[in-house]
Design a protein around this motif. Structure first.
Motif, PDB file in Angstrom:
ATOM      1  N   GLU A   1       0.832  -1.209   0.000  1.00 18.48           N
ATOM      2  CA  GLU A   1       0.000   0.000   0.000  1.00 18.48           C
ATOM      3  C   GLU A   1       0.860   1.250   0.000  1.00 18.48           C
ATOM      4  O   GLU A   1       0.521   2.248  -0.626  1.00 18.48           O
ATOM      5  CB  GLU A   1      -0.950  -0.003   1.213  1.00 18.48           C
ATOM      6  N   ALA A   2       1.995   1.177   0.718  1.00 24.00           N
ATOM      7  CA  ALA A   2       2.883   2.341   0.783  1.00 24.00           C
ATOM      8  C   ALA A   2       3.501   2.613  -0.579  1.00 24.00           C
ATOM      9  O   ALA A   2       3.717   3.755  -0.957  1.00 24.00           O
ATOM     10  CB  ALA A   2       3.973   2.101   1.821  1.00 24.00           C
ATOM     11  N   LYS A   3       3.777   1.544  -1.328  1.00 28.84           N
ATOM     12  CA  LYS A   3       4.423   1.706  -2.637  1.00 28.84           C
ATOM     13  C   LYS A   3       3.789   0.716  -3.611  1.00 28.84           C
ATOM     14  O   LYS A   3       4.338  -0.338  -3.875  1.00 28.84           O
ATOM     15  CB  LYS A   3       5.932   1.434  -2.479  1.00 28.84           C
ATOM     16  N   PRO A   4       2.593   1.070  -4.146  1.00 24.61           N
ATOM     17  CA  PRO A   4       1.904   0.123  -5.036  1.00 24.61           C
ATOM     18  C   PRO A   4       2.680  -0.062  -6.344  1.00 24.61           C
ATOM     19  O   PRO A   4       3.267   0.895  -6.840  1.00 24.61           O
ATOM     20  CB  PRO A   4       0.564   0.812  -5.323  1.00 24.61           C
ATOM     21  N   PHE A   5       2.683  -1.269  -6.884  1.00 22.55           N
ATOM     22  CA  PHE A   5       3.320  -1.478  -8.193  1.00 22.55           C
ATOM     23  C   PHE A   5       2.313  -1.083  -9.283  1.00 22.55           C
ATOM     24  O   PHE A   5       1.106  -1.099  -9.038  1.00 22.55           O
ATOM     25  CB  PHE A   5       3.805  -2.926  -8.338  1.00 22.55           C
ATOM     26  N   PRO A   6       2.795  -0.714 -10.474  1.00 19.40           N
ATOM     27  CA  PRO A   6       1.874  -0.297 -11.536  1.00 19.40           C
ATOM     28  C   PRO A   6       0.914  -1.440 -11.902  1.00 19.40           C
ATOM     29  O   PRO A   6       1.372  -2.557 -12.159  1.00 19.40           O
ATOM     30  CB  PRO A   6       2.801   0.025 -12.712  1.00 19.40           C
ATOM     31  N   GLY A   7      -0.375  -1.163 -11.876  1.00 19.91           N
ATOM     32  CA  GLY A   7      -1.357  -2.186 -12.213  1.00 19.91           C
ATOM     33  C   GLY A   7      -2.008  -2.815 -10.990  1.00 19.91           C
ATOM     34  O   GLY A   7      -2.973  -3.569 -11.121  1.00 19.91           O
ATOM     35  N   LEU A   8      -1.481  -2.519  -9.781  1.00 24.08           N
ATOM     36  CA  LEU A   8      -2.115  -3.043  -8.565  1.00 24.08           C
ATOM     37  C   LEU A   8      -3.483  -2.395  -8.392  1.00 24.08           C
ATOM     38  O   LEU A   8      -3.617  -1.179  -8.461  1.00 24.08           O
ATOM     39  CB  LEU A   8      -1.249  -2.740  -7.332  1.00 24.08           C
TER      40      LEU A   8
END
Lengths: 379, 246
Positions: free
Chosen positions: B43-50
């Motif tokens: 949540e702190a650093k979502p990956f692209p597409g999450l």
């Protein structure tokens, strides 16, 4: 600016592309069952893909338009007609170039109609005071009815979709009933003047969606699936039965899930499963051995064995099956399913783009393009 | 908490848009902590597409958009395998394991991980299944109430329906499998037991749990943020009351 519901139909709800980001709160996506139909219907009236539309089921509503709007229907194909009330009588209208009023505009008799007769797969115009009769569906189970400007109900948790089990979203969280007033949005073509909208609808008369974007009837529908984590819990005979049999959509099927009648499947062993996230298309096997496919209003987590997942590419197809329809499962691999989904999305986006280009051309010809923003892609 | 517990045991695909990080065979405090650590990191650093994260008992569900996952990866070396998005997400998750460990170690130092909300929920123990459950487990109704309201439960997950909390663990003496025939209508606010789990129905619904009581505690409000009152990781104690106030 609104439409008034005069008859609710069997089950008509407001839906958009769904409510995302709240599954950890127990809130499922909901949204249109047939996403492809929603996107096409929206594109046809110049709406962005995520505008809210009506999802009508099996037998549609009667809607009175307080102002003229462009409308498009996609997915299942209902009987459509537009009528105009005059001198206390229901009198069907046909809008000729001279603007005279004559006979009913109905889908089947559309060939010689100069006024954009209502039909599935292209925009038509419903004048102020006109009634749009959406009758029984001739094919499919659900038709998506988009109105230019979108249905402007309040956004709840990021979406206008109706979530029936918890009674929120959409129009007061429930199906449409007579007397409901649905506000319309003023985005995109929602503000197109009546004369221009009418002329534009005429320009769409000879345009048809490719038939592979429409739902066609079959004796047995082929639904592709990927084996799930507990596929191996079925012995070879049960696996063969699942793939080889013809299943029927059970009457106890709805937006939450489809129950399937067919061979009863037994697990060769059983182990406790702890509830975990499930998704649209997850095929669960409860203890009675009759599979359930989860649909748009699915519960967010489940603890039944997951024997497979319906490939996302076949979501629209499955959404259009009604109780009594027959289907057979075809096994594919995860990689193939992903490639098919990619191709399906490309197909939808190509169609959306072609529709936007057509709209741009029409508006340019009609010299009304200024200030109008046609269905900008939001993703 | 051992750091080994932070490594997912399996990454299980469930369709083309969801995968499950699976941490153990059975639930427990360590498993819940591992799920929370991964959830916080992603949540702190979502990956692209999450798209979103869905905690389960022993799993963290990861919902992703396969098209966005791969379109974000176009600048990188082309992925040969056809299951491009799944493989890509799997690779991202494995790459992030070190970061999850570091964040978890940091949270231990700051003691943030040990602080969870404690919530008391008033319950009137007059459920329709209370006498039958007491008889089946061979206890008096009073003992059932005393045992059920004794533990400080953990909210393992929210699921099934909006705001429904799965709480555990129910004392051994009270554990019964689900009722063989589910009730067609369980009223909103019903407190139930199924096996080692106890929970509260936020809305009227069908249900197969043994209903032992009721509460007026509001579990779900679509106008609130977040809409579910209880969140996974919260600690809950049931407080027996004579009758529901309000």
């Amino acid at each position: 600016m609104a439409i008034v519901v005069e008859k609710g139909g069997l089950l008509s709800t407001v839906q958009d592309l769904g409510r995302h980001g709240y599954r950890s709160q127990g809130v499922p996506p909901a949204g249109a069952m047939d996403v492809r139909a929603l996107r096409l219907a929206n594109a046809l009236v110049g709406n962005p893909p995520d505008a809210a539309a009506l999802e009508v089921t099996i037998d549609g509503p009667v809607l009175r338009f307080l102002e003229g709007r462009l409308v498009a229907v996609a997915g299942g194909a209902p009987v459509l007609s537009v009528r105009h009330q005059r001198r206390g009588e229901d009198q069907a209208v046909k809008r000729s170039d001279a603007g005279s009023t004559e006979v009913e505009r109905q889908g089947e008799a559309s060939v010689a109609d100069p006024g954009g007769a209502p039909d599935v797969g292209r925009p038509f115009f419903v004048p102020a005071g006109g009634r749009l009769h959406i009758g029984a569906l001739k094919t499919g189970a659900r038709a998506l009815v988009a109105v230019a400007g979108g249905i402007d109900v309040p956004v709840v948790l990021g979406s206008r979709s109706t979530y029936l089990p918890a009674r929120f979203g959409g129009h007061h969280g429930r199906p449409l009933t007579p007397g409901d007033v649905l506000p319309l949005g003023n985005q995109a073509l929602g503000t197109l003047p009546e004369a221009a909208a009418c002329a534009a609808a005429n320009r769409w008369r000879r345009v048809r969606l490719a038939t592979d974007l429409l739902h066609g009837p079959h004796d047995v529908y082929e639904v592709r699936f990927i084996p799930g984590p507990e596929w191996g819990w079925l012995d070879e005979r049960a696996q063969a039965a699942f793939v080889g049999a013809v299943f029927t959509v059970h009457p106890q099927s709805n937006r939450m899930g489809y129950r399937l009648s067919g061979p009863v499947l037994h697990l060769q062993f059983d182990a406790p499963l702890y509830s975990a996230a499930v998704d649209w298309g997850t095929i669960q096997l409860p203890p009675d051995g009759r599979p359930i496919v989860l649909m748009a209003d699915h519960q967010t987590t489940g603890g039944y064995p997951r024997i497979g997942s319906v490939a996302a590419v076949d979501r629209s197809l499955l959404s259009q099956l009604r109780p009594g329809d027959r289907l057979a499962f075809v096994r594919i691999g995860h990689a193939q399913a992903e490639a098919l989904l990619r191709a399906e999305m490309l197909r939808i986006r190509t169609a959306e783009k072609a529709i936007r280009l057509k709209w741009a051309e029409i508006l340019r010809d009609l010299a009304v393009s200024e200030g109008l923003n046609i269905g900008e892609q939001s993703d | 908490m051992t750091f080994e517990g932070l490594s997912p045991r399996r990454i299980v695909p469930l369709g083309e848009r969801l995968l499950l990080l699976e941490f153990a065979d059975r639930p427990g405090a360590e498993v819940t902590a591992a799920i929370a650590a991964w959830r916080a990191a992603l949540e702190a650093k979502p990956f692209p597409g999450l798209v979103e994260l869905v905690p389960g008992y022993t799993t963290l569900g990861i919902v992703y958009d396969p098209l966005l996952v791969t379109s974000a990866a176009v600048s990188e070396a082309p992925l040969r395998t056809e299951s491009r998005a799944f493989r890509r997400v799997q690779a991202i998750l494995l790459e992030r394991e070190g970061e999850v460990r570091e964040r978890f170690a940091e949270s231990l130092r700051t003691r943030a991980a040990q602080i969870s909300r404690r919530i008391e929920i008033p319950v009137v123990y007059d459920g329709m299944d209370l006498p039958a459950l007491a008889e089946r487990v061979g206890l008096s109704v009073e003992d059932v109430v005393r045992l059920h309201s004794d533990p400080l439960y953990t909210v393992y997950m929210i699921g099934f329906m909006p705001g429904f909390p799965y709480l555990g663990d129910v004392p051994e003496a009270l554990r019964l499998p689900r009722k063989t025939t589910p009730r067609a209508r369980v009223p909103a606010g019903s407190v139930g037991i199924a096996g080692s789990q106890t929970g509260i129905y936020p809305l009227e619904s069908p249900g197969g749990w043994w209903i032992i009581g009721r509460t007026t505690f509001v579990l779900f409000d679509p106008a609130a943020d977040p809409p579910a009152t209880l969140q996974s990781g919260d600690r809950v104690r049931f407080v027996p009351v004579g009758k529901v106030s309000g």
